[in-house]
Design a protein around this motif. Structure first.
Motif, mmCIF file in Angstrom:
data_model
loop_
_atom_site.group_PDB
_atom_site.id
_atom_site.type_symbol
_atom_site.label_atom_id
_atom_site.label_comp_id
_atom_site.label_asym_id
_atom_site.label_seq_id
_atom_site.Cartn_x
_atom_site.Cartn_y
_atom_site.Cartn_z
ATOM 1 N N TYR A 206 18.225 -6.013 64.837
ATOM 2 C CA TYR A 206 18.376 -4.559 64.853
ATOM 3 C C TYR A 206 19.867 -4.240 64.929
ATOM 4 O O TYR A 206 20.582 -4.841 65.729
ATOM 5 N N LEU A 207 20.321 -3.302 64.112
ATOM 6 C CA LEU A 207 21.679 -2.764 64.268
ATOM 7 C C LEU A 207 21.500 -1.259 64.452
ATOM 8 O O LEU A 207 21.099 -0.550 63.521
ATOM 9 N N LEU A 208 21.774 -0.804 65.664
ATOM 10 C CA LEU A 208 21.352 0.546 66.057
ATOM 11 C C LEU A 208 22.508 1.382 66.561
ATOM 12 O O LEU A 208 23.471 0.846 67.146
ATOM 13 N N PRO A 209 22.414 2.708 66.386
ATOM 14 C CA PRO A 209 23.442 3.572 66.972
ATOM 15 C C PRO A 209 23.389 3.464 68.494
ATOM 16 O O PRO A 209 22.313 3.230 69.069
ATOM 17 N N ALA A 210 24.531 3.682 69.148
ATOM 18 C CA ALA A 210 24.587 3.544 70.611
ATOM 19 C C ALA A 210 23.618 4.506 71.306
ATOM 20 O O ALA A 210 23.204 4.258 72.445
ATOM 21 N N ALA A 211 23.229 5.565 70.588
ATOM 22 C CA ALA A 211 22.297 6.540 71.161
ATOM 23 C C ALA A 211 20.953 5.918 71.526
ATOM 24 O O ALA A 211 20.164 6.511 72.269
ATOM 25 N N ILE A 212 20.673 4.709 71.035
ATOM 26 C CA ILE A 212 19.408 4.056 71.386
ATOM 27 C C ILE A 212 19.304 3.880 72.907
ATOM 28 O O ILE A 212 18.207 3.938 73.476
ATOM 29 N N ILE A 213 20.424 3.671 73.548
ATOM 30 C CA ILE A 213 20.383 3.372 74.990
ATOM 31 C C ILE A 213 19.864 4.591 75.771
ATOM 32 O O ILE A 213 18.956 4.466 76.596
ATOM 33 N N SER A 214 20.434 5.772 75.467
ATOM 34 C CA SER A 214 19.940 6.962 76.185
ATOM 35 C C SER A 214 18.529 7.326 75.723
ATOM 36 O O SER A 214 17.711 7.799 76.518
ATOM 37 N N ALA A 215 18.218 7.082 74.446
ATOM 38 C CA ALA A 215 16.863 7.386 73.961
ATOM 39 C C ALA A 215 15.830 6.562 74.737
ATOM 40 O O ALA A 215 14.755 7.054 75.086
ATOM 41 N N LEU A 216 16.166 5.324 75.026
ATOM 42 C CA LEU A 216 15.197 4.449 75.710
ATOM 43 C C LEU A 216 14.906 4.920 77.134
ATOM 44 O O LEU A 216 13.823 4.680 77.665
ATOM 45 N N ALA A 217 15.883 5.600 77.723
ATOM 46 C CA ALA A 217 15.662 6.083 79.096
ATOM 47 C C ALA A 217 14.515 7.086 79.148
ATOM 48 O O ALA A 217 13.890 7.265 80.195
ATOM 49 N N ASP A 218 14.220 7.734 78.007
ATOM 50 C CA ASP A 218 13.156 8.748 77.983
ATOM 51 C C ASP A 218 11.819 8.199 77.463
ATOM 52 O O ASP A 218 10.847 8.944 77.367
ATOM 53 N N VAL A 219 11.804 6.933 77.080
ATOM 54 C CA VAL A 219 10.574 6.397 76.477
ATOM 55 C C VAL A 219 9.558 6.050 77.574
ATOM 56 O O VAL A 219 9.890 5.396 78.558
ATOM 57 N N LYS A 220 8.343 6.507 77.363
ATOM 58 C CA LYS A 220 7.240 6.209 78.303
ATOM 59 C C LYS A 220 6.514 4.960 77.810
ATOM 60 O O LYS A 220 6.597 4.617 76.623
ATOM 61 N N PRO A 221 5.783 4.275 78.689
ATOM 62 C CA PRO A 221 5.042 3.102 78.249
ATOM 63 C C PRO A 221 4.165 3.418 77.042
ATOM 64 O O PRO A 221 3.531 4.476 76.984
ATOM 65 N N GLY A 222 4.176 2.507 76.057
ATOM 66 C CA GLY A 222 3.410 2.715 74.819
ATOM 67 C C GLY A 222 2.435 1.565 74.604
ATOM 68 O O GLY A 222 1.712 1.180 75.531
#
Ligand code: G1P
Length: 286
Positions: A206-222
């Motif tokens: 994966y090559l991802l924008p740094a915004a992935i880190i803050s996005a993950l903080a909001d992810v609920k169990p899936g």
């Protein structure tokens, strides 16, 4: 700046028990090099100078493998003039590579691991790479991640490595659908075949924008009750151009015994010292 790769390595590796009772699965060798080392070398060739191991306190051996070699062993090999072995030992870690370690005491999912790894990503990073060490990609040239970095340098697009899998296998992967220009439109973790948007499965680059880190903080169990990297990426799709990279080379699923055996066979058949006798023996044996 993109120079950090997160390697989530805290998994239990139960599919390889009893081998993984005391040896982390990422240290299992393909011929003579541990899976971890292939990943670090691929990352280094792609320009990653900082490795973040998201590790379990029970898998210390992974950190040890990336530390300086045992001076006694170095002295012994030097005294005996065993230059090849000395080179292999001293070449384990590229010179200039920095290693950070973040602990993931509980296995709450890949997205959770990458989110934790994000704490070690420099604040001025524009993006971050993630590699799943047991997805071993035997590729020509510098490798899969390097091609993804080149794509980013050329076009600004981010990317995930994908390959087509039979529909009967999509439930084992993150699966993407693309729009006409090749941008990822939707992404689902481990769908049933009837719900899958395609048969394009994400493999571990994966090559991802740094915004992935803050996005993950909001992810609920899936899927599977775990915090999924796929759900974090899905949350970025509207704002970022994230593409599917159909990589060159062959991916071996070294999280499975079959894939691991195939990787060993493929590399052994290319090893100058083993290729000819192994081929002859295989012919006889089969
Ligand atoms: C992980 C990811 C999945 C990806 C797969 C590739 O799943 O969650 O999206 O397709 O790796 O190997 P895991 O194999 O950890 O269940």
């Amino acid at each position: 700046m993109i120079n950090t790769v997160i390697l989530p390595v805290a998994g239990l590796g139960t599919r390889f028990l009893p081998a993984t009772k005391s040896v982390p699965k990422e240290l299992l060798p393909v011929v003579d090099k541990p899976l971890l080392q292939y990943a670090v070398e691929e990352a280094w060739r792609a320009g990653m100078t900082h490795v973040v191991l998201v590790n379990s306190p029970k898998k210390q051996g992974l950190e040890t493998h990336l530390q300086a070699a045992d001076p006694e062993l170095v002295a012994d090999l030097t005294a005996k003039g065993k230059q090849d072995l000395l080179d292999a030992l001293l070449g384990t870690v590229p010179e200039g590579l920095t290693v950070s370690v973040v602990m993931q005491p509980q296995a709450l999912g890949l997205g959770h691991a990458v989110g934790l790894g994000g704490t070690a990503v420099p604040s001025d990073a524009t993006g971050v790479a993630v590699m799943l060490v047991d997805d071993f990609i035997d590729a020509p040239d510098a490798g899969c991640l390097s091609d993804m970095v080149a794509l980013h340098d050329d076009t600004g697009a981010w990317s995930l490595a994908v390959e087509e899998v039979p529909m009967t296998q999509v439930h084992r992967y993150g699966v993407v659908s693309l729009n006409d220009s090749g941008r990822i439109q939707a992404m689902v973790e481990k769908p049933f075949a009837e719900d899958a948007p395609s048969n394009l499965a994400v493999v571990g680059r994966y090559l991802l924008p740094a915004a992935i880190i803050s996005a993950l903080a909001d992810v609920k169990p899936g899927a599977g009750g775990e915090i999924q990297l796929t759900d974090g990426i899905a949350a970025l799709l509207a704002d970022y151009d994230i593409r599917a990279h159909r990589f060159s080379g062959v991916r071996y699923d070294c999280g499975s015994k079959l894939g691991y055996a195939q990787a060993n066979m493929a590399l052994a058949l290319r090893d100058p010292a083993m290729a000819q006798p192994l081929r002859a023996w295989l012919k006889e044996f089969l």
